[in-house]
Design a protein around this motif. Structure first.
Motif, PDB file in Angstrom:
ATOM      1  N   LEU A  24       0.832  -1.204   0.000  1.00  0.00           N
ATOM      2  CA  LEU A  24       0.000   0.000   0.000  1.00  0.00           C
ATOM      3  C   LEU A  24       0.868   1.255   0.000  1.00  0.00           C
ATOM      4  O   LEU A  24       0.567   2.226  -0.691  1.00  0.00           O
ATOM      5  CB  LEU A  24      -0.935   0.015   1.213  1.00  0.00           C
ATOM      6  N   GLN A  25       1.946   1.228   0.762  1.00  0.00           N
ATOM      7  CA  GLN A  25       2.851   2.371   0.811  1.00  0.00           C
ATOM      8  C   GLN A  25       3.425   2.667  -0.574  1.00  0.00           C
ATOM      9  O   GLN A  25       3.478   3.818  -0.999  1.00  0.00           O
ATOM     10  CB  GLN A  25       3.978   2.128   1.809  1.00  0.00           C
ATOM     11  N   ASP A  26       3.835   1.624  -1.280  1.00  0.00           N
ATOM     12  CA  ASP A  26       4.374   1.811  -2.624  1.00  0.00           C
ATOM     13  C   ASP A  26       3.351   2.466  -3.551  1.00  0.00           C
ATOM     14  O   ASP A  26       3.672   3.408  -4.281  1.00  0.00           O
ATOM     15  CB  ASP A  26       4.826   0.473  -3.221  1.00  0.00           C
ATOM     16  N   VAL A  27       2.128   1.975  -3.520  1.00  0.00           N
ATOM     17  CA  VAL A  27       1.075   2.517  -4.393  1.00  0.00           C
ATOM     18  C   VAL A  27       0.774   3.964  -4.035  1.00  0.00           C
ATOM     19  O   VAL A  27       0.678   4.830  -4.918  1.00  0.00           O
ATOM     20  CB  VAL A  27      -0.211   1.657  -4.308  1.00  0.00           C
ATOM     21  N   ALA A  58      -7.822  -2.022   5.133  1.00  0.00           N
ATOM     22  CA  ALA A  58      -7.523  -2.966   4.059  1.00  0.00           C
ATOM     23  C   ALA A  58      -7.372  -4.323   4.741  1.00  0.00           C
ATOM     24  O   ALA A  58      -6.590  -4.459   5.689  1.00  0.00           O
ATOM     25  CB  ALA A  58      -6.250  -2.571   3.331  1.00  0.00           C
ATOM     26  N   PHE A  59      -8.122  -5.318   4.286  1.00  0.00           N
ATOM     27  CA  PHE A  59      -8.130  -6.601   4.999  1.00  0.00           C
ATOM     28  C   PHE A  59      -7.932  -7.785   4.068  1.00  0.00           C
ATOM     29  O   PHE A  59      -8.271  -7.725   2.888  1.00  0.00           O
ATOM     30  CB  PHE A  59      -9.434  -6.767   5.794  1.00  0.00           C
ATOM     31  N   GLY A  68     -17.390   1.256  10.745  1.00  0.00           N
ATOM     32  CA  GLY A  68     -17.888   2.580  10.422  1.00  0.00           C
ATOM     33  C   GLY A  68     -16.992   3.383   9.490  1.00  0.00           C
ATOM     34  O   GLY A  68     -17.207   4.579   9.316  1.00  0.00           O
ATOM     35  N   ILE A  69     -15.984   2.748   8.900  1.00  0.00           N
ATOM     36  CA  ILE A  69     -15.132   3.400   7.906  1.00  0.00           C
ATOM     37  C   ILE A  69     -15.051   2.472   6.695  1.00  0.00           C
ATOM     38  O   ILE A  69     -15.351   1.281   6.797  1.00  0.00           O
ATOM     39  CB  ILE A  69     -13.718   3.721   8.453  1.00  0.00           C
ATOM     40  N   PRO A  70     -14.629   2.989   5.552  1.00  0.00           N
ATOM     41  CA  PRO A  70     -14.533   2.135   4.361  1.00  0.00           C
ATOM     42  C   PRO A  70     -13.574   0.960   4.582  1.00  0.00           C
ATOM     43  O   PRO A  70     -12.530   1.098   5.222  1.00  0.00           O
ATOM     44  CB  PRO A  70     -13.991   3.076   3.283  1.00  0.00           C
ATOM     45  N   MET A  71     -13.976  -0.198   4.056  1.00  0.00           N
ATOM     46  CA  MET A  71     -13.144  -1.391   4.144  1.00  0.00           C
ATOM     47  C   MET A  71     -12.928  -1.926   2.733  1.00  0.00           C
ATOM     48  O   MET A  71     -13.874  -2.037   1.959  1.00  0.00           O
ATOM     49  CB  MET A  71     -13.813  -2.465   5.004  1.00  0.00           C
ATOM     50  N   LEU A  72     -11.669  -2.256   2.419  1.00  0.00           N
ATOM     51  CA  LEU A  72     -11.326  -2.786   1.105  1.00  0.00           C
ATOM     52  C   LEU A  72     -10.743  -4.181   1.258  1.00  0.00           C
ATOM     53  O   LEU A  72      -9.794  -4.383   2.025  1.00  0.00           O
ATOM     54  CB  LEU A  72     -10.300  -1.893   0.421  1.00  0.00           C
ATOM     55  N   ASN A  73     -11.308  -5.135   0.524  1.00  0.00           N
ATOM     56  CA  ASN A  73     -10.771  -6.494   0.524  1.00  0.00           C
ATOM     57  C   ASN A  73      -9.499  -6.487  -0.315  1.00  0.00           C
ATOM     58  O   ASN A  73      -9.537  -6.276  -1.517  1.00  0.00           O
ATOM     59  CB  ASN A  73     -11.792  -7.472  -0.038  1.00  0.00           C
ATOM     60  N   ALA A  74      -8.367  -6.719   0.336  1.00  0.00           N
ATOM     61  CA  ALA A  74      -7.063  -6.596  -0.312  1.00  0.00           C
ATOM     62  C   ALA A  74      -6.428  -7.938  -0.658  1.00  0.00           C
ATOM     63  O   ALA A  74      -5.261  -7.985  -1.042  1.00  0.00           O
ATOM     64  CB  ALA A  74      -6.127  -5.796   0.586  1.00  0.00           C
ATOM     65  N   THR A  75      -7.174  -9.026  -0.559  1.00  0.00           N
ATOM     66  CA  THR A  75      -6.599 -10.344  -0.808  1.00  0.00           C
ATOM     67  C   THR A  75      -6.038 -10.449  -2.225  1.00  0.00           C
ATOM     68  O   THR A  75      -4.889 -10.842  -2.424  1.00  0.00           O
ATOM     69  CB  THR A  75      -7.642 -11.447  -0.559  1.00  0.00           C
ATOM     70  N   GLU A  83      -5.243  -6.301  -9.362  1.00  0.00           N
ATOM     71  CA  GLU A  83      -4.555  -5.217  -8.669  1.00  0.00           C
ATOM     72  C   GLU A  83      -5.070  -3.849  -9.110  1.00  0.00           C
ATOM     73  O   GLU A  83      -5.274  -2.969  -8.274  1.00  0.00           O
ATOM     74  CB  GLU A  83      -3.049  -5.289  -8.922  1.00  0.00           C
ATOM     75  N   ASP A  84      -5.251  -3.675 -10.423  1.00  0.00           N
ATOM     76  CA  ASP A  84      -5.697  -2.372 -10.927  1.00  0.00           C
ATOM     77  C   ASP A  84      -7.057  -1.997 -10.365  1.00  0.00           C
ATOM     78  O   ASP A  84      -7.308  -0.836 -10.030  1.00  0.00           O
ATOM     79  CB  ASP A  84      -5.733  -2.372 -12.450  1.00  0.00           C
ATOM     80  N   GLU A  85      -7.960  -2.977 -10.249  1.00  0.00           N
ATOM     81  CA  GLU A  85      -9.289  -2.724  -9.691  1.00  0.00           C
ATOM     82  C   GLU A  85      -9.182  -2.282  -8.238  1.00  0.00           C
ATOM     83  O   GLU A  85      -9.835  -1.335  -7.809  1.00  0.00           O
ATOM     84  CB  GLU A  85     -10.141  -3.993  -9.799  1.00  0.00           C
ATOM     85  N   PHE A  86      -8.330  -2.960  -7.465  1.00  0.00           N
ATOM     86  CA  PHE A  86      -8.141  -2.589  -6.065  1.00  0.00           C
ATOM     87  C   PHE A  86      -7.557  -1.183  -5.955  1.00  0.00           C
ATOM     88  O   PHE A  86      -8.018  -0.369  -5.152  1.00  0.00           O
ATOM     89  CB  PHE A  86      -7.235  -3.582  -5.334  1.00  0.00           C
ATOM     90  N   ILE A  87      -6.541  -0.894  -6.763  1.00  0.00           N
ATOM     91  CA  ILE A  87      -5.893   0.423  -6.709  1.00  0.00           C
ATOM     92  C   ILE A  87      -6.902   1.517  -7.067  1.00  0.00           C
ATOM     93  O   ILE A  87      -6.924   2.581  -6.448  1.00  0.00           O
ATOM     94  CB  ILE A  87      -4.651   0.460  -7.625  1.00  0.00           C
TER      95      ILE A  87
END
Length: 101
Positions: A24-27, A58-59, A68-75, A83-87
């Motif tokens: 995530l840091q790289d992106v 990110a989980f 109560g905050i946005p959650m992104l499935n990062a598997t 990857e592009d869809e997640f980014i």
């Protein structure tokens, strides 16, 4: 501009979430943002939510209660699938944040 605060969640709260935070840091750096992250496991999410004002989660392991905050499935992102869809989702959420200090 303040860093984007992301809580990374995996089954054990150590290795996989640390790898996720690094990716995530790289992106985010590629898009001109800084990252402030921490790692935990699903049962640790409520405690982590009390100790910091996270922007999103990110989980790679399911989280039972809605924090109560946005959650992104990062598997898929972690293993190189869609990857592009997640980014795109990540940057959409980051774009909604007020990152003024």
């Amino acid at each position: 501009m303040r860093p984007v605060r992301i809580l990374c969640v995996c089954g054990s709260g150590t290795a996989t979430s640390a790898m996720l935070a690094a990716k995530l840091q790289d992106v985010l750096e590629e898009h001109g943002y800084q990252l402030d992250s921490d790692e935990t496991n699903p049962p640790g999410v409520p405690i982590a939510m009390m100790t910091n004002d996270w922007d999103l989660i990110a989980f790679t392991s399911p989280i039972e209660d809605d924090p109560g905050i946005p959650m992104l499935n990062a598997t898929g992102f972690l293993v190189g699938i869609n990857e592009d869809e997640f980014i795109e989702q990540l940057m959409d959420e980051v774009g909604k944040l007020d990152l003024s200090e």
